[in-house]
Design a protein around this motif. Structure first.
Motif, mmCIF file in Angstrom:
data_model
loop_
_atom_site.group_PDB
_atom_site.id
_atom_site.type_symbol
_atom_site.label_atom_id
_atom_site.label_comp_id
_atom_site.label_asym_id
_atom_site.label_seq_id
_atom_site.Cartn_x
_atom_site.Cartn_y
_atom_site.Cartn_z
ATOM 1 N N HIS A 153 0.815 -1.214 0.000
ATOM 2 C CA HIS A 153 0.000 0.000 0.000
ATOM 3 C C HIS A 153 0.861 1.284 0.000
ATOM 4 O O HIS A 153 0.531 2.267 -0.672
ATOM 5 N N HIS A 195 1.060 4.508 -2.613
ATOM 6 C CA HIS A 195 0.959 5.958 -2.383
ATOM 7 C C HIS A 195 2.071 6.695 -3.132
ATOM 8 O O HIS A 195 1.836 7.712 -3.772
ATOM 9 N N SER A 218 0.561 9.621 5.951
ATOM 10 C CA SER A 218 -0.813 9.105 5.895
ATOM 11 C C SER A 218 -1.338 8.933 7.313
ATOM 12 O O SER A 218 -0.730 9.397 8.280
ATOM 13 N N ASP A 236 -6.560 7.020 0.154
ATOM 14 C CA ASP A 236 -6.546 5.659 -0.383
ATOM 15 C C ASP A 236 -7.400 5.504 -1.647
ATOM 16 O O ASP A 236 -8.539 5.958 -1.689
#
Ligand code: KG4
Ligand code: ZN
Length: 352
Positions: free
Chosen positions: A124, A128, A154, A321
């Motif tokens: 993940h 980003h 984040s 996200d």
């Protein structure tokens, strides 16, 4: 063998279509990319967590379970791409909440098994960072040149990363406790603001004085971060002021938000500036949910003028996200032949 022949044929055609699936936290998202170019990006937010002041893992898993099939179907429909035309299915393996990751992982495996399409597992955080490489039609793409520095901010992470290539990263700074997004959200909660507090603080800060109040800026050495001390300092400050004036928060909300945001940005930028000096890198990007913050974006532009940096700010829709960032990462991994096997399991924390 079968995969290799399909792979080689597609490479020659130079048309690779990736379906991306993201379900690491409280957003269910699916996206379709053709050769890195965005065809669709569908997102289902989970409003259910708002009243609780934070993400409730079990509710998140249930909402993913409800959303995932319609969201993927919609992404394929909007892209006018039947599943048969997809070359690979990229999904978020982690980090994130286990129950949420299990929904996306299991769905991706089932789809892979039933269609014969290869699977690509995606980190993940890498997603980003690579959101800067999503090609958007009718917009000239200006991705950062390698190597570049990326400040990844984040709800769960705060890192400074040297990005050597789409698939080679070096973490040179990390938070030792809370993430920057968490600092925004927890302080917002203390002020009685709803979850997630980051975007609300950003909005309220625009009306306030960033120098009205001062809060502690914890230092942990090197390029690492600490945000838990700021949260405590903010909490004690409010407790003392509320003892004198019960309406202090209501009367000073804009100044509180502006000062808190100013402090968080100062903490983030001090280490980023040090990292740029240390590495000699002047290509500097930001990514992650907090990269939507207007104060941080303005500060990056100001540093660009002052220090001769080339600064990269992601499009707003790619800050929080989304599956487009998973699909672009899947694209690079697929090009490198990095496919996953059906026994792949979610990875809840970085490196595990
Ligand atoms: O990247 P993201 O969507 O999820 C994680 O991977 O954690 O980031 C969510 C975080 C939340 O903490 C949210 O408050 C913060 O990003 N955020 C903001 C803004 N928009 C989202 N923080 C400050 N200012 C914003 N405009
Ligand atoms: Zn994220």
């Amino acid at each position: 063998m079968y995969f290799c022949s399909v792979y080689c044929e597609k490479m020659q055609k130079r048309e690779i279509i990736i379906l991306g699936i993201e379900s690491s936290c409280d957003d269910t998202s699916a996206a379709v990319l053709r050769n890195g170019s965005l065809l669709s990006n569908v997102l289902a937010n989970q409003e259910v967590h708002r009243v609780y002041g934070g993400v409730i893992p079990e509710l998140a898993s249930r909402a993913h379970q409800q959303n995932i099939i319609p969201v993927v179907q919609r992404a394929l429909d909007l892209a006018a791409t039947p599943i048969e035309a997809v070359d690979a299915i990229a999904f978020t393996r982690g980090p994130g909440l286990l129950g949420s990751l299990l929904v996306g992982t299991s769905f991706a495996k089932g789809l892979s098994l039933s269609t014969g399409k290869p699977l690509v597992e995606v980190n993940h955080l890498q997603g980003h960072i690579l959101s800067h490489f999503i090609d958007v039609p009718e917009k000239e793409l200006q991705p950062p040149a390698f190597p570049f520095l990326c400040l990844l901010v984040s709800g769960g992470h705060t890192q400074i990363i040297v990005v050597h290539s789409p698939l080679a990263f070096e973490i040179i700074g990390n938070t030792t406790d809370d993430a920057a997004g968490e600092a925004f959200d927890k302080c917002a909660k203390v002020m009685g603001l709803p979850y997630p507090g980051g975007p609300i603080i950003d909005k309220l800060a625009a009306e306030g004085n960033p120098l009205a109040f001062r809060f502690a800026k914890p230092r942990v050495g090197g390029l690492n971060y600490s945000f838990s001390g700021l949260k405590t300092s903010f909490l004690y400050f409010l407790r003392d002021r509320l003892a004198e004036d019960p309406d202090f928060i209501a009367n000073s909300k804009a100044d509180l938000c502006a000062s808190l945001q100013h402090t968080i940005i100062d903490i983030l930028m001090d280490n980023l500036i040090a990292a740029a000096k240390q590495t000699g890198i002047r290509e500097v990007a930001i990514a992650g949910g907090v990269s939507a913050n207007s104060g941080l974006r303005n500060r990056m532009l100001a540093e660009s003028d002052k220090r001769g940096w080339k600064v990269y700010l992601p499009e707003f829709r790619f800050t929080t996200d989304n599956a487009a960032m998973i699909a672009i990462t899947g694209y690079y991994k697929f090009l490198a032949g990095m496919t996953a096997t059906l026994d792949v399991v979610p990875m809840t924390r970085s490196g595990q």
